[in-house]
Design a protein around this motif. Structure first.
Motif, mmCIF file in Angstrom:
data_model
loop_
_atom_site.group_PDB
_atom_site.id
_atom_site.type_symbol
_atom_site.label_atom_id
_atom_site.label_comp_id
_atom_site.label_asym_id
_atom_site.label_seq_id
_atom_site.Cartn_x
_atom_site.Cartn_y
_atom_site.Cartn_z
ATOM 1 N N LYS A 126 0.936 -1.106 0.005
ATOM 2 C CA LYS A 126 0.151 0.009 -0.034
ATOM 3 C C LYS A 126 0.924 1.283 -0.024
ATOM 4 C CE LYS A 126 -3.968 0.204 2.263
ATOM 5 N NZ LYS A 126 -4.854 0.405 1.193
ATOM 6 N N GLY A 141 -7.341 4.685 -4.571
ATOM 7 C CA GLY A 141 -7.803 4.130 -3.158
ATOM 8 C C GLY A 141 -8.318 5.246 -2.555
ATOM 9 N N ARG A 149 -5.058 9.624 -0.427
ATOM 10 C CA ARG A 149 -5.502 8.462 -1.199
ATOM 11 C C ARG A 149 -4.511 7.571 -1.077
ATOM 12 N NH1 ARG A 149 -10.527 8.892 -3.416
ATOM 13 N NH2 ARG A 149 -9.795 7.857 -5.211
ATOM 14 N N TYR A 150 -4.791 6.172 -1.572
ATOM 15 C CA TYR A 150 -4.050 5.144 -1.453
ATOM 16 C C TYR A 150 -3.883 4.415 -3.047
ATOM 17 C CZ TYR A 150 -4.822 5.082 3.417
ATOM 18 O OH TYR A 150 -5.248 5.505 4.625
ATOM 19 N N ASP A 152 -2.729 0.603 -4.356
ATOM 20 C CA ASP A 152 -2.312 -0.841 -3.696
ATOM 21 C C ASP A 152 -1.684 -1.456 -5.023
ATOM 22 O OD1 ASP A 152 -3.738 -0.112 -1.530
ATOM 23 O OD2 ASP A 152 -5.526 -1.412 -2.063
#
Length: 178
Positions: A126, A141, A149-150, A152
């Motif tokens: 992540k 994400g 915000r992410y 992955d």
């Protein structure tokens, strides 16, 4: 007329306390022993402990050394992707500051102000963009924090060009002090 709410003091018992008859004591059943709590594993010299999800347990530290130790301890395919992410970040942001905090590598343009962090999970890495809502296009994400915000990254799914573009944008924004 006497008040009905008043009570007479209780009389002291004149009886002698009863003596127990000497009987054979029955053996008691052993109480179930509570399961002892497992202490968290202690790292041995030169051995890094992996926490749940495969995240390496690395002591807090600043600079390249703790981040390199984290990346080296990443399990399986994540180690090579971690090295690649670190190289892309260093190339996109010359002089980037690095640290390991909360068992995760952090990257920033100045000490203590971070724009990005990494974290290992069982099946993916992540990437956290602390000001990700301001990046274009916005990383996929969502987060419970409106600015974060992410991204992955699963095995074999790193878009280096897009990642580098996000890193450059994130480094140009004000970071998050932590």
């Amino acid at each position: 007329m006497a008040n009905k709410t008043t009570r007479k003091p209780a009389k002291a018992s004149k009886k002698a306390p009863r003596k127990r008859a000497a009987t054979k004591a029955k053996p008691r059943k052993a109480a179930k022993a509570a399961k002892p709590r497992k202490a968290p594993p202690k790292p041995r010299a030169g051995k890094v402990v992996l926490l749940s999800g495969g995240n390496p347990q690395i002591a807090k530290g600043y600079g390249d050394t703790p981040v390199e130790a984290y990346i080296t301890a990443m399990p399986g395919w994540k180690r090579e992707v971690g090295r690649r992410l670190d190289a892309l970040i260093a190339r996109a942001v010359p002089g980037v500051k690095k640290a390991v905090k909360w068992n995760s590598p952090f990257y920033g343009v100045e000490e203590g102000v971070w724009f990005l962090a990494l974290h290992c999970f069982t099946k993916y890495i992540k990437v956290t963009f602390f000001r990700g809502a301001d990046l274009r296009p916005v990383p996929p994400g969502p987060s419970k924090h409106k600015d974060t915000r992410y991204l992955d990254i699963y095995e074999g799914a790193l878009d280096e060009a897009q990642f580098t573009a996000w890193v450059k944008q994130a480094a140009a924004l004000p970071g998050e002090p932590m």
